[in-house]
Write a protein that holds these residues in place. Structure first.
Motif, short mmCIF file in Angstrom:
data_model
loop_
_atom_site.label_atom_id
_atom_site.label_comp_id
_atom_site.label_asym_id
_atom_site.label_seq_id
_atom_site.Cartn_x
_atom_site.Cartn_y
_atom_site.Cartn_z
N MET A 1 0.92 -1.41 0.08
CA MET A 1 -0.01 0.04 0.08
C MET A 1 0.92 1.35 -0.02
N LEU A 2 0.30 2.36 -0.30
CA LEU A 2 0.98 3.66 -0.59
C LEU A 2 1.20 4.62 0.81
N ASP A 3 2.02 4.86 1.31
CA ASP A 3 2.17 5.96 2.26
C ASP A 3 1.88 7.29 1.65
N ALA A 4 1.99 8.23 2.32
CA ALA A 4 1.77 9.52 1.94
C ALA A 4 2.54 10.41 0.94
N VAL A 5 3.61 9.86 1.12
CA VAL A 5 4.89 10.39 0.26
C VAL A 5 4.56 9.78 -1.41
N ASP A 6 4.34 8.11 -1.38
CA ASP A 6 4.25 7.60 -2.57
C ASP A 6 2.90 8.20 -3.08
N ARG A 7 1.86 8.60 -2.36
CA ARG A 7 0.71 8.80 -3.19
C ARG A 7 0.90 10.15 -3.83
N ALA A 44 11.05 0.96 -5.52
CA ALA A 44 10.20 -0.16 -4.55
C ALA A 44 8.73 -0.28 -5.31
N MET A 45 8.04 0.89 -5.85
CA MET A 45 6.77 0.56 -6.31
C MET A 45 6.95 -0.39 -7.31
N LYS A 46 8.02 -0.41 -8.26
CA LYS A 46 8.10 -1.23 -9.60
C LYS A 46 8.19 -2.66 -8.87
N GLU A 47 9.11 -2.76 -8.03
CA GLU A 47 9.40 -4.08 -7.20
C GLU A 47 7.93 -4.66 -6.79
N ASP A 48 7.24 -3.72 -6.42
CA ASP A 48 6.08 -4.44 -5.71
C ASP A 48 4.90 -4.60 -6.59
N GLY A 49 5.12 -4.05 -7.93
CA GLY A 49 4.05 -4.24 -9.17
C GLY A 49 3.22 -3.23 -9.11
N ILE A 50 3.16 -2.03 -8.24
CA ILE A 50 2.55 -0.95 -8.30
C ILE A 50 2.69 -0.27 -9.70
N ILE A 51 4.04 -0.03 -9.85
CA ILE A 51 4.26 0.33 -11.22
C ILE A 51 4.52 -0.87 -12.26
N LYS B 87 -2.84 -3.09 -7.02
CA LYS B 87 -1.92 -3.22 -6.23
C LYS B 87 -1.84 -1.60 -5.50
N MET B 88 -2.30 -0.70 -5.66
CA MET B 88 -2.58 0.50 -5.05
C MET B 88 -3.73 0.43 -3.90
N GLY B 89 -4.35 -0.66 -3.96
CA GLY B 89 -5.67 -0.80 -3.22
C GLY B 89 -6.87 -0.16 -3.88
N GLY B 90 -6.54 0.13 -5.12
CA GLY B 90 -7.87 0.52 -5.92
C GLY B 90 -8.74 -0.36 -6.75
N VAL B 132 -15.12 2.75 -17.68
CA VAL B 132 -14.54 2.23 -16.40
C VAL B 132 -14.44 3.14 -15.15
N ILE B 133 -15.07 2.99 -14.13
CA ILE B 133 -14.82 3.61 -12.92
C ILE B 133 -13.43 2.97 -12.08
N GLY B 134 -12.85 3.88 -11.72
CA GLY B 134 -11.40 3.33 -11.37
C GLY B 134 -11.01 4.20 -9.89
N SER B 135 -10.83 3.72 -8.70
CA SER B 135 -10.41 4.67 -7.55
C SER B 135 -10.03 3.59 -6.36
N ASP B 136 -9.18 4.28 -5.70
CA ASP B 136 -8.51 3.63 -4.34
C ASP B 136 -9.14 3.87 -3.42
N ARG B 137 -10.24 4.63 -3.35
CA ARG B 137 -11.11 5.05 -2.19
C ARG B 137 -12.26 4.07 -1.89
N GLU B 138 -12.46 3.63 -0.88
CA GLU B 138 -13.26 2.52 -0.65
C GLU B 138 -14.82 3.08 -0.92
N GLY B 139 -15.36 2.20 -1.51
CA GLY B 139 -16.91 2.62 -1.79
C GLY B 139 -16.95 3.62 -3.06
N ALA B 140 -16.10 3.88 -3.78
CA ALA B 140 -16.15 5.05 -4.70
C ALA B 140 -16.83 4.46 -5.92
#
Lengths: 159, 173
Positions: A1-7, A44-51, B87-90, B132-140
């Motif tokens: 999951m992303l922290d505030a800076v990643d975000r 790190a994000m690439k490693e985790d598959g986020i990118i 993977k971003m929780g979206g 397509v609706i995409g979001s990482d916000r719960e319930g979005a």
């Protein structure tokens, strides 16, 4: 999951990355971070598959791949996963998903995107899928897209 | 179904020929090679464009100019990191609406105005708008779908993916 800076980094890159000799340095200056931190977080994000990758996203239509057919199949539930795996492995299928039906209007439970330069080509390819699903399929269709109305990819809302 | 599909095909084929022809006028060999190459990805290094510029015998500013032009022409819809929403929780959800043709433009505006709508396609079917609706916000997803229903007065059908079998496509020009 992303922290505030990643975000913060993801949000800043959603529309694209700078076209400059040191894009991560320019991003770092914008965000008040160090270039090295941006790079290590991106890695790190690439490693985790986020990118998935850092690349160009082409517009199929502009490249002459204008026949973009969403083929949809009503297959027996008992065979949907097996058929999905077979169809997904076909070279001309870019995405293949199992989705719920929406009866009565929508009896289809398997979606396979077929791309080609003409609708004839897409229809020919759909025949190959038809052969695969023959006795396990109770109806299918191809929905062609006649226009892209929007294509931006995922945008995280700014927080 | 097949007859109608054939008729639609004939029309589409003409469109395709036209588009391909007009496109060919705009691109040189370097552009074409760049389009193929840049879909594969850049390394995460301080100067990610250096190696590409060198491989194509371009200066970096020349490379930037070409990439920017491909973006301006809409040949690239974007350039940069491609994020995996899951993977971003979206979550992404495919949605469809049966839009009366006389309201099509208005409903397009309503749907596209939502930041969470990532793609929207016009398709030849009674269900003629697919997005397509995409979001990482719960319930979005449900929230945006309900908002679009309220704004348009039309039912939004949700087709969440239950299983993904494969994703890949590279376009060679």
């Amino acid at each position: 999951m992303l922290d505030a800076v990643d975000r913060q980094i993801v949000t800043a890159l959603q529309a694209g990355m700078p076209l400059t000799t040191r894009p991560w340095l320019d991003l770092a200056l914008d965000l008040g971070l160090a270039e090295s931190e941006i790079l290590s977080r991106l890695k790190a994000m690439k490693e985790d598959g986020i990118i998935r990758r850092v690349a160009a996203v082409p517009n199929h239509y502009k490249l002459g791949v204008t026949a973009n057919g969403m083929s949809v199949w009503n297959v027996e539930d008992a065979f949907v996963d097996e058929l999905g795996a077979q169809i997904g492995a076909l070279k001309f299928v870019s995405h293949c998903y199992r989705r719920p039906r929406a009866l009565p209007d929508w009896p289809y439970n398997l979606f396979a995107m077929i791309h080609g330069s003409t609708r004839d080509e897409v229809a020919e390819k759909a025949k190959i899928i038809e052969d695969l699903t023959r006795d396990k399929c109770d109806g299918w269709d191809i929905l062609y897209s006649s226009a892209i109305l929007k294509k931006t990819g995922l945008r995280l809302a700014k927080r | 179904m097949q007859d109608a599909a054939q008729k639609r095909q004939a029309i589409a084929n003409q469109d395709t020929q036209r588009q391909v022809k007009s496109l060919r006028l705009d691109l040189d060999d370097i552009d074409r090679a760049l389009i193929n190459h840049l879909q594969d990805g850049l390394d995460l290094v301080e100067e990610p464009y250096r190696a590409i510029a060198k491989a194509f015998h371009l200066s970096q500013p020349e490379l930037f100019e070409r990439i920017q032009r491909l973006l301006d022409l809409g040949i690239f819809s974007r350039f940069g990191p491609m994020f995996d929403a899951d993977k971003m929780g979206g979550k992404f959800c495919l949605c469809a609406i049966k839009v009366p043709w006389e309201r099509y433009d208005d409903v397009t505006d309503i749907v596209n105005a939502h930041e969470e709508v990532a793609h929207n396609y016009k398709r030849d079917h009674i269900l003629n708008m697919w997005f397509v609706i995409g979001s990482d916000r719960e319930g979005a997803i449900e929230e945006v779908a309900r908002k679009i229903e309220a704004e348009s007065g039309l039912e939004v059908l949700l087709f969440p993916k239950e299983r993904e079998f494969f994703i890949s496509l590279k376009i060679e020009v």
